[in-house]
Design a protein around this motif. Structure first.
Motif, short mmCIF file in Angstrom:
data_model
loop_
_atom_site.label_atom_id
_atom_site.label_comp_id
_atom_site.label_asym_id
_atom_site.label_seq_id
_atom_site.Cartn_x
_atom_site.Cartn_y
_atom_site.Cartn_z
N THR A 77 0.78 -1.38 0.00
CA THR A 77 -0.22 0.07 0.01
C THR A 77 0.81 1.21 -0.09
O THR A 77 0.43 2.19 -0.28
N ASP A 78 2.07 1.10 0.50
CA ASP A 78 2.96 2.33 0.49
C ASP A 78 4.30 1.93 0.50
O ASP A 78 4.88 0.90 0.91
N THR A 90 4.85 -0.93 3.30
CA THR A 90 3.54 -1.19 3.99
C THR A 90 2.73 -2.06 3.33
O THR A 90 2.59 -1.83 2.14
N ASN A 92 -0.87 -4.37 3.38
CA ASN A 92 -1.95 -4.80 4.00
C ASN A 92 -2.27 -6.24 3.66
O ASN A 92 -2.37 -6.66 2.42
N ILE A 110 -2.16 -4.72 9.04
CA ILE A 110 -1.04 -3.89 8.29
C ILE A 110 0.13 -4.47 8.85
O ILE A 110 0.33 -4.49 10.22
N THR A 111 1.42 -4.70 8.21
CA THR A 111 2.55 -4.82 8.65
C THR A 111 3.66 -3.98 7.73
O THR A 111 3.32 -3.69 6.56
N ARG A 112 4.69 -3.46 8.34
CA ARG A 112 5.73 -2.83 7.74
C ARG A 112 6.84 -3.34 7.56
O ARG A 112 7.26 -4.24 8.80
N TYR A 113 7.62 -3.50 6.53
CA TYR A 113 8.96 -4.07 6.41
C TYR A 113 9.80 -3.12 5.92
O TYR A 113 9.69 -2.34 5.23
N VAL A 130 2.15 -3.54 13.21
CA VAL A 130 1.30 -2.27 13.36
C VAL A 130 -0.01 -2.93 14.19
O VAL A 130 -0.09 -2.34 15.41
#
Length: 143
Positions: A77-78, A90, A92, A110-113, A130
């Motif tokens: 998503t980002d 980011t 989803n 949602i998880t960020r890497y 998240v």
């Protein structure tokens, strides 16, 4: 951000998702550069070894099985380029039970890497939780 970089990151997570569906903790770990840093949603931070990470993934995969998760959809998503070698991606994640005629969403998170170029390939260098722990607990209590 360069379009090629975004495509590389999307391709990385497409294969990563496929291995989660295949429930292969060892190969999932191959996407990471160890030790990795895991930032929990409660503000804590841990440095995880490959062995410990594999154990955590195996536990997560067992929870997925218990919840009936058999398909995972992930969408980037980002992406924020931090420098020429590092990006913050980011995703989803939507976890589905497709055993019935109509797919059922078990939960989404949602998880960020932190994704870095390492020896000529993209590796996940950090994982930022998240809301997955909260979503997973809710899914388990509803099961």
């Amino acid at each position: 951000m360069h379009k090629a970089r975004l495509e590389e990151i999307s391709k990385l997570f497409l294969e990563y998702r496929r291995l989660f569906e295949a429930r292969d903790a060892e190969q999932i770990a191959d996407f990471y550069r160890f030790p990795i840093h895991y930032y929990f949603s409660n503000g804590k931070k841990s440095e995880l070894s490959r062995e410990y990470f594999i154990g955590r993934v195996e536990k997560l995969l067992k929870l997925y099985e218990k919840l009936g998760v058999n398909q995972i959809v992930g969408a980037v998503t980002d992406v924020i380029e931090l420098n020429e070698n590092a990006s913050l991606a980011t995703l989803n994640w939507v976890l589905l039970d497709t055993s019935q005629e109509k797919p059922r969403q078990v939960y989404s998170a949602i998880t960020r890497y932190m994704v870095c170029d390492y020896n000529g390939e993209l590796k996940i260098d950090g994982l930022i939780g998240v809301d997955e722990t909260q979503q997973l607990k809710q899914a388990l209590s509803a099961a």
